[in-house]
Design a protein around this motif. Structure first.
Motif, PDB file in Angstrom:
ATOM      1  N   LEU A  93       0.668  -1.117  -0.110  1.00 47.29           N
ATOM      2  CA  LEU A  93      -0.041  -0.023   0.079  1.00 47.29           C
ATOM      3  C   LEU A  93       0.908   1.260   0.010  1.00 47.29           C
ATOM      4  N   LEU A  94       1.820   1.086   0.824  1.00 47.31           N
ATOM      5  CA  LEU A  94       2.869   2.328   0.659  1.00 47.31           C
ATOM      6  C   LEU A  94       3.491   2.831  -0.469  1.00 47.31           C
ATOM      7  N   ILE A  95       4.029   1.587  -1.070  1.00 53.15           N
ATOM      8  CA  ILE A  95       4.735   1.775  -2.488  1.00 53.15           C
ATOM      9  C   ILE A  95       3.690   2.265  -3.525  1.00 53.15           C
ATOM     10  N   LYS A  96       2.272   1.727  -3.375  1.00 55.98           N
ATOM     11  CA  LYS A  96       1.404   2.178  -4.496  1.00 55.98           C
ATOM     12  C   LYS A  96       0.918   3.571  -4.194  1.00 55.98           C
ATOM     13  N   LYS A  97       0.979   3.876  -3.017  1.00 55.05           N
ATOM     14  CA  LYS A  97       0.776   5.628  -2.826  1.00 55.05           C
ATOM     15  C   LYS A  97       1.938   6.485  -3.180  1.00 55.05           C
ATOM     16  N   CYS A  98       3.143   5.780  -2.900  1.00 58.73           N
ATOM     17  CA  CYS A  98       4.234   6.434  -3.556  1.00 58.73           C
ATOM     18  C   CYS A  98       4.162   6.854  -4.956  1.00 58.73           C
ATOM     19  N   HIS A  99       3.744   5.870  -5.719  1.00 57.85           N
ATOM     20  CA  HIS A  99       3.634   6.081  -7.278  1.00 57.85           C
ATOM     21  C   HIS A  99       2.418   6.987  -7.482  1.00 57.85           C
ATOM     22  N   LEU A 100       1.507   6.848  -6.730  1.00 54.84           N
ATOM     23  CA  LEU A 100       0.318   7.991  -6.866  1.00 54.84           C
ATOM     24  C   LEU A 100       0.831   9.471  -6.401  1.00 54.84           C
ATOM     25  N   PHE A 101       1.471   9.606  -5.473  1.00 55.57           N
ATOM     26  CA  PHE A 101       1.930  10.902  -5.300  1.00 55.57           C
ATOM     27  C   PHE A 101       3.301  11.354  -5.859  1.00 55.57           C
ATOM     28  N   ASN A 102       3.697  10.450  -6.692  1.00 51.84           N
ATOM     29  CA  ASN A 102       5.071  10.856  -7.731  1.00 51.84           C
ATOM     30  C   ASN A 102       6.275  10.951  -6.685  1.00 51.84           C
ATOM     31  N   ILE A 103       6.129   9.876  -5.553  1.00 51.11           N
ATOM     32  CA  ILE A 103       7.484   9.987  -4.516  1.00 51.11           C
ATOM     33  C   ILE A 103       8.591   8.930  -5.081  1.00 51.11           C
ATOM     34  N   LYS A 104       9.696   9.260  -5.249  1.00 47.56           N
ATOM     35  CA  LYS A 104      10.523   8.455  -5.699  1.00 47.56           C
ATOM     36  C   LYS A 104      10.823   7.091  -4.788  1.00 47.56           C
ATOM     37  N   ILE A 105      11.185   5.770  -5.388  1.00 51.31           N
ATOM     38  CA  ILE A 105      11.274   4.715  -4.944  1.00 51.31           C
ATOM     39  C   ILE A 105      12.668   4.043  -5.224  1.00 51.31           C
ATOM     40  N   ILE A 106      13.317   3.671  -4.343  1.00 54.77           N
ATOM     41  CA  ILE A 106      14.949   3.131  -4.888  1.00 54.77           C
ATOM     42  C   ILE A 106      14.545   1.666  -4.225  1.00 54.77           C
ATOM     43  N   PRO A 107      14.599   0.665  -5.111  1.00 54.63           N
ATOM     44  CA  PRO A 107      14.736  -0.779  -4.393  1.00 54.63           C
ATOM     45  C   PRO A 107      16.208  -1.189  -4.424  1.00 54.63           C
ATOM     46  N   LEU A 108      16.671  -1.695  -3.340  1.00 51.39           N
ATOM     47  CA  LEU A 108      18.082  -2.353  -3.440  1.00 51.39           C
ATOM     48  C   LEU A 108      17.797  -3.790  -3.626  1.00 51.39           C
ATOM     49  N   PRO A 109      18.735  -4.410  -4.101  1.00 49.39           N
ATOM     50  CA  PRO A 109      18.903  -5.942  -4.314  1.00 49.39           C
ATOM     51  C   PRO A 109      19.042  -6.530  -3.091  1.00 49.39           C
ATOM     52  N   GLY A 110      18.993  -7.955  -2.935  1.00 52.07           N
ATOM     53  CA  GLY A 110      19.248  -8.718  -1.711  1.00 52.07           C
ATOM     54  C   GLY A 110      18.605  -9.703  -1.437  1.00 52.07           C
ATOM     55  N   PRO A 111      18.642 -10.352  -0.405  1.00 56.08           N
ATOM     56  CA  PRO A 111      18.159 -11.812   0.043  1.00 56.08           C
ATOM     57  C   PRO A 111      16.528 -11.769  -0.286  1.00 56.08           C
ATOM     58  N   CYS A 112      16.217 -13.048  -0.660  1.00 58.23           N
ATOM     59  CA  CYS A 112      14.818 -13.512  -0.866  1.00 58.23           C
ATOM     60  C   CYS A 112      14.826 -15.043  -0.647  1.00 58.23           C
ATOM     61  N   ALA A 113      14.143 -15.409   0.348  1.00 58.16           N
ATOM     62  CA  ALA A 113      14.138 -16.783   0.557  1.00 58.16           C
ATOM     63  C   ALA A 113      13.502 -17.581  -0.669  1.00 58.16           C
ATOM     64  N   ALA A 114      12.270 -17.204  -1.324  1.00 56.36           N
ATOM     65  CA  ALA A 114      12.086 -18.049  -2.367  1.00 56.36           C
ATOM     66  C   ALA A 114      12.898 -18.029  -3.651  1.00 56.36           C
ATOM     67  N   ILE A 115      13.518 -17.282  -3.925  1.00 55.57           N
ATOM     68  CA  ILE A 115      14.567 -17.134  -4.993  1.00 55.57           C
ATOM     69  C   ILE A 115      15.814 -17.961  -4.562  1.00 55.57           C
ATOM     70  N   THR A 116      16.278 -17.635  -3.388  1.00 54.01           N
ATOM     71  CA  THR A 116      17.234 -18.216  -2.895  1.00 54.01           C
ATOM     72  C   THR A 116      17.262 -19.969  -2.924  1.00 54.01           C
ATOM     73  N   ALA A 117      16.147 -20.361  -2.536  1.00 56.43           N
ATOM     74  CA  ALA A 117      15.698 -21.849  -2.312  1.00 56.43           C
ATOM     75  C   ALA A 117      15.802 -22.365  -3.923  1.00 56.43           C
ATOM     76  N   LEU A 118      15.096 -21.500  -4.853  1.00 52.06           N
ATOM     77  CA  LEU A 118      14.832 -21.864  -6.219  1.00 52.06           C
ATOM     78  C   LEU A 118      16.382 -22.340  -6.871  1.00 52.06           C
ATOM     79  N   SER A 119      17.151 -21.349  -6.434  1.00 50.50           N
ATOM     80  CA  SER A 119      18.501 -21.316  -7.191  1.00 50.50           C
ATOM     81  C   SER A 119      19.206 -22.787  -7.163  1.00 50.50           C
ATOM     82  N   ALA A 120      18.969 -23.361  -5.559  1.00 51.71           N
ATOM     83  CA  ALA A 120      19.494 -24.550  -5.208  1.00 51.71           C
ATOM     84  C   ALA A 120      18.644 -25.800  -5.277  1.00 51.71           C
ATOM     85  N   SER A 121      17.518 -25.524  -6.126  1.00 53.11           N
ATOM     86  CA  SER A 121      16.617 -26.926  -5.829  1.00 53.11           C
ATOM     87  C   SER A 121      16.482 -27.915  -6.881  1.00 53.11           C
TER      88      SER A 121
END
Length: 289
Positions: free
Chosen positions: A104-132
Motif C-alpha cells: 500500500l505504501l509503495i502504491k501511494k508513493c507512485h500515486l504521489f510521484n514519490i521516488k522509490i529506490i529498491p535495493l537488491p538482496g536476499p529473498c528466501a523464495a529465489i535463494t531456495a529455487l536457485s539450489a532446488s
C-alpha cells in the motif's frame, strides 16, 4: 546511500532495503549505508530490526510498520516523504513487500510521484529455487498456502497442470498436512524440494517425489518442524502418447494376470526400456481393452 539528486522534486525517497534471511553477513554494504543515512526506518518489528542495527553499530529512528498497522501508518509515512525526508522500508527478513507489509505504501508513493529506490538482496523464495535442481527458467510464486484445508487443497488442485515451477511457503505446523495435500491434489510422483533454515546453521535443502518426501519428514518430525519452509514443486509435464508394440502389450497383459497395474507397468517398462509413466497413462486409457 545514493547521493544522486532526485528527479522527483520536493519529495523524499523511499528505499526498499532487503535484510538477511538468517546469516547477518549477507547484508550488503549499500544496505548498511542506507540504514545509517535515512531519516527514518519503517520496520515490521522494531525489536527484531534493532538486533540487526546493534550488530552493525547503527543508530537510527525506527517506526513500527506491520500488517496490523499498515493502513494507518501508510498516510503518516507518505506525509513524511512529502516533506523531503528519506525512509528505509525493511521487513523481518528478506526483501520487503514479498509476503510482507509495504504494498500500500509503495502504491501511494507512485500515486504521489514519490521516488522509490529498491535495493537488491536476499529473498528466501529465489535463494531456495536457485539450489532446488528444478527448472528456474519459468516459475510462479504463490506465497504462503492457505491455512484452511479446503482452501489449500482447492489452490493446489488449480495448480495441478501448471507447467511452470511453483514456489510457495509453509509454516512448520502445517508442513505434514500440506505435503499430504500435494500428494492428493497434484500427485505422489511429482518432484518437490523443501528448503528450510536457509543460510542458517541447520540449513536443509532436500528433494524427492512427494510420497517419499512425506516419509522423510515423518522419519524425524521434531527435526523437520523447525523454521519456515520453502516448497518448490516441479511443473506439470505433459506425457507423450505412445503406441506400444505387440511385444510390449503381450508382456504387460501376462504380468497383469498376476500383479497389480503399477507392478505390471514397472516390470514391463524395465524389460522393454520404455518410460513407465507413458506406459501407465496408456494402460489407464485402455483399461477396458
Amino acid at each position: 546511500m545514493d547521493k544522486k539528486v532526485s528527479l522527483f522534486k520536493n519529495t523524499g525517497i523511499l528505499y526498499i532495503v532487503p535484510t538477511p534471511i538468517g546469516n547477518l553477513s549477507d547484508i550488503t554494504y549499500r544496505a548498511l549505508e542506507t540504514l545509517k543515512e535515512v531519516n527514518l526506518i519503517a520496520c515490521e518489528n522494531i525489536q527484531h530490526t534493532n538486533i540487526l542495527l546493534k550488530h552493525f553499530n547503527i543508530k537510527n529512528t525506527l517506526i513500527s510498520f506491520s500488517k496490523d498497522n499498515e493502513v494507518q501508518k501508510t498516510d503518516h509515512l507518505i506525509n513524511i516523504l512529502k516533506k523531503g525526508k528519506y525512509i528505509a522500508l525493511v521487513s523481518n527478513a528478506g526483501t520487503p513487500v514479498i509476503n510482507d507489509p509495504g504494498y500500500l505504501l509503495i502504491k501511494k508513493c507512485h500515486l504521489f510521484n514519490i521516488k522509490i529506490i529498491p535495493l537488491p538482496g536476499p529473498c528466501a523464495a529465489i535463494t531456495a529455487l536457485s539450489a532446488s535442481g528444478i527448472s528456474t527458467h519459468r516459475f510462479c510464486y504463490e506465497g504462503f498456502l492457505p491455512s484452511k484445508k479446503k482452501l489449500r487443497r482447492d489452490l493446489l488442485c488449480s495448480l495441478k497442470k501448471e507447467k511452470r515451477t511453483i514456489i510457495c511457503y509453509e509454516s512448520k505446523h502445517r508442513i505434514i498436512e500440506t505435503i499430504k495435500d500435494i500428494i492428493n491434489e497434484i500427485g505422489e510422483n511429482r518432484h518437490i524440494v523443501i528448503a528450510r533454515e536457509i543460510t542458517k546453521k541447520w540449513e536443509i535443502i532436500h528433494g524427492n517425489k512427494a510420497s517419499l518426501m512425506l516419509s522423510w519428514i515423518k522419519s524425524d518430525v521434531n527435526r523437520h518442524k523447525k523454521g519456515e519452509n520453502v516448497i518448490i514443486i516441479d511443473g506439470y509435464k505433459e506425457l507423450k502418447s505412445i503406441n506400444p508394440s505387440d511385444k510390449i502389450i503381450n508382456t504387460f497383459t501376462i504380468l497383469k494376470k498376476f500383479l497389480s497395474l503399477k507392478q505390471s507397468v514397472f516390470i514391463t517398462s524395465k524389460i522393454h526400456k520404455i518410460n513407465k509413466n507413458n506406459l501407465y497413462q496408456y494402460a489407464i486409457k485402455n483399461k477396458e481393452k
